[in-house]
Design an enzyme around this catalytic site. Structure first.
Site, PDB file in Angstrom:
ATOM      1  N   LYS A   1       0.831  -1.218   0.000  1.00 58.09           N
ATOM      2  CA  LYS A   1       0.000   0.000   0.000  1.00 58.09           C
ATOM      3  C   LYS A   1       0.863   1.265   0.000  1.00 58.09           C
ATOM      4  O   LYS A   1       0.629   2.186  -0.769  1.00 58.09           O
ATOM      5  CB  LYS A   1      -0.939   0.030   1.223  1.00 58.09           C
ATOM      6  CG  LYS A   1      -1.910  -1.122   1.291  1.00 58.09           C
ATOM      7  CD  LYS A   1      -2.827  -1.014   2.494  1.00 58.09           C
ATOM      8  CE  LYS A   1      -2.120  -1.107   3.839  1.00 58.09           C
ATOM      9  NZ  LYS A   1      -1.467  -2.403   4.103  1.00 58.09           N
TER      10      LYS A   1
ATOM     11  N   ARG B   1      -9.970   0.215   8.228  1.00 53.30           N
ATOM     12  CA  ARG B   1      -9.531  -1.174   8.383  1.00 53.30           C
ATOM     13  C   ARG B   1     -10.613  -2.035   9.036  1.00 53.30           C
ATOM     14  O   ARG B   1     -10.400  -3.233   9.209  1.00 53.30           O
ATOM     15  CB  ARG B   1      -8.299  -1.201   9.275  1.00 53.30           C
ATOM     16  CG  ARG B   1      -7.000  -1.504   8.558  1.00 53.30           C
ATOM     17  CD  ARG B   1      -5.909  -1.394   9.583  1.00 53.30           C
ATOM     18  NE  ARG B   1      -4.704  -2.045   9.224  1.00 53.30           N
ATOM     19  CZ  ARG B   1      -3.635  -1.415   8.727  1.00 53.30           C
ATOM     20  NH1 ARG B   1      -3.678  -0.134   8.478  1.00 53.30           N
ATOM     21  NH2 ARG B   1      -2.538  -2.078   8.490  1.00 53.30           N
TER      22      ARG B   1
ATOM     23  N   ARG C   1      11.649  -6.092   4.687  1.00 54.81           N
ATOM     24  CA  ARG C   1      11.272  -4.660   4.653  1.00 54.81           C
ATOM     25  C   ARG C   1      12.173  -3.872   5.598  1.00 54.81           C
ATOM     26  O   ARG C   1      12.361  -4.229   6.755  1.00 54.81           O
ATOM     27  CB  ARG C   1       9.808  -4.493   5.080  1.00 54.81           C
ATOM     28  CG  ARG C   1       9.441  -3.035   5.346  1.00 54.81           C
ATOM     29  CD  ARG C   1       7.960  -2.752   5.213  1.00 54.81           C
ATOM     30  NE  ARG C   1       7.144  -3.274   6.290  1.00 54.81           N
ATOM     31  CZ  ARG C   1       5.812  -3.093   6.366  1.00 54.81           C
ATOM     32  NH1 ARG C   1       5.178  -2.406   5.414  1.00 54.81           N
ATOM     33  NH2 ARG C   1       5.131  -3.603   7.362  1.00 54.81           N
TER      34      ARG C   1
ATOM     35  N   ARG D   1      10.684  -2.789  11.507  1.00 58.68           N
ATOM     36  CA  ARG D   1       9.570  -2.528  12.419  1.00 58.68           C
ATOM     37  C   ARG D   1       9.417  -3.662  13.424  1.00 58.68           C
ATOM     38  O   ARG D   1       9.549  -4.829  13.077  1.00 58.68           O
ATOM     39  CB  ARG D   1       8.267  -2.362  11.605  1.00 58.68           C
ATOM     40  CG  ARG D   1       8.167  -0.999  10.974  1.00 58.68           C
ATOM     41  CD  ARG D   1       7.020  -0.838  10.008  1.00 58.68           C
ATOM     42  NE  ARG D   1       5.768  -1.475  10.387  1.00 58.68           N
ATOM     43  CZ  ARG D   1       4.651  -1.355   9.678  1.00 58.68           C
ATOM     44  NH1 ARG D   1       4.629  -0.602   8.583  1.00 58.68           N
ATOM     45  NH2 ARG D   1       3.554  -1.971  10.061  1.00 58.68           N
TER      46      ARG D   1
ATOM     47  N   ARG E   1      -1.284 -10.253  12.435  1.00 62.99           N
ATOM     48  CA  ARG E   1      -1.826  -9.143  11.641  1.00 62.99           C
ATOM     49  C   ARG E   1      -2.604  -9.671  10.438  1.00 62.99           C
ATOM     50  O   ARG E   1      -3.631  -9.111  10.061  1.00 62.99           O
ATOM     51  CB  ARG E   1      -0.686  -8.210  11.195  1.00 62.99           C
ATOM     52  CG  ARG E   1      -0.138  -7.384  12.348  1.00 62.99           C
ATOM     53  CD  ARG E   1       1.245  -6.846  12.077  1.00 62.99           C
ATOM     54  NE  ARG E   1       1.297  -5.900  10.990  1.00 62.99           N
ATOM     55  CZ  ARG E   1       2.393  -5.634  10.282  1.00 62.99           C
ATOM     56  NH1 ARG E   1       3.523  -6.252  10.548  1.00 62.99           N
ATOM     57  NH2 ARG E   1       2.356  -4.747   9.338  1.00 62.99           N
TER      58      ARG E   1
END
Ligand SMILES: Nc1nc2c(ncn2[C@@H]2O[C@H](COP(=O)(O)OP(=O)(O)O)[C@@H](O)[C@H]2O)c(=O)[nH]1
Ligand SMILES: Nc1ncnc2c1ncn2[C@@H]1O[C@H](COP(=O)(O)OP(=O)(O)O)[C@@H](O)[C@H]1O
Length: 199
Positions: free
Chosen positions: A19, A93, A127, A160, A171
């Protein structure tokens, strides 16, 4: 007098579907303001605001923050953008959040990134993020010019806390249970433009 209408869009997809990456490209090409709920929350954590301190453990554990808190945060940012074209990333969400948004704004377009969970798990382990700006890298897909450092500022990158494999698993479960129904919610709105992309 010519009245120009404002363009309002939402980008959806599971955590790690891309996203933020896709939003950055869209807003550069189309001149929209990019609002990322995750970046806003992380800025609050970084700045040690009351909200940030309250929400940190919830976010680190991969849980969604309460609907009323995130809805208030986003709505107050949108209030300053009355005449601006915007792209919302990470909000709504849940169906309750979509209803809160819908009660104030008509959303013109919903973009959904459809990425297999196994691909997401691989992407999130690689990431890397420049936290002050929210710039996102990937050691395979778009590596920084100098490994471990931001291209623009030269500052170090980090990972993160919520990108650990166990937290990603939680998640993704939350995404299926609480966010996928939002897609159904938008499909039922007459006249809603939708763009569904397999990535
Ligand atoms: N291989 C691949 N990686 C991507 C693609 N889009 C984004 N990524 C990487 O996947 C990770 C998650 O992307 P991000 O934009 O942060 O996803 P978000 O959590 O949905 O905002 C980052 O490391 C990106 O660099 C893509 O099209 N292909
Ligand atoms: N709309 C939202 N509702 C509830 N929690 C949210 C929302 N947006 C962000 N968060 C919190 O911030 C975390 C990070 O969000 P985000 O950066 O959008 O993650 P990702 O891009 O990996 O999906 C989420 O896991 C959640 O804890």
């Amino acid at each position: 007098m010519v009245l120009q209408s404002v363009f309002r869009a939402v980008i959806m997809g599971a955590p790690g579907s891309g996203k933020g990456t896709v939003s950055t490209r869209i807003v550069q090409g189309f001149g929209l303001k990019h609002l990322s709920s995750g970046d806003m929350l992380r800025t609050n954590i970084e700045d040690k605001t009351d909200l940030g301190l309250l929400m940190k453990s919830c976010i680190d554990q991969g849980q969604l923050v309460p609907d009323d808190i995130i809805s208030r945060l986003i709505m107050s940012s949108l209030r300053d953008l009355e005449h601006t074209n915007w792209l919302l990333d990470g909000f709504p969400r849940t169906v309750a959040q979509a209803e809160a948004l819908d009660s104030v704004y008509d959303v013109d377009t919903v973009i959904n990134l459809d990425v297999p969970f196994q691909t997401i798990r691989e992407r999130l382990t690689s990431r890397w993020v420049h936290f002050p700006s929210g710039r996102v890298y990937n050691t395979d897909f778009n590596p920084p010019k100098k490994p471990g450092f931001d291209d623009v500022t030269g500052e170090p990158l980090g990972q993160r806390d919520d990108d650990s494999p166990e937290t990603v698993c939680r998640r993704l479960k939350d995404y299926e249970r609480r966010t996928q129904p939002v897609l159904e919610y938008y499909r039922k709105i007459p006249g809603q433009q939708q763009a569904m992309g397999k990535a």
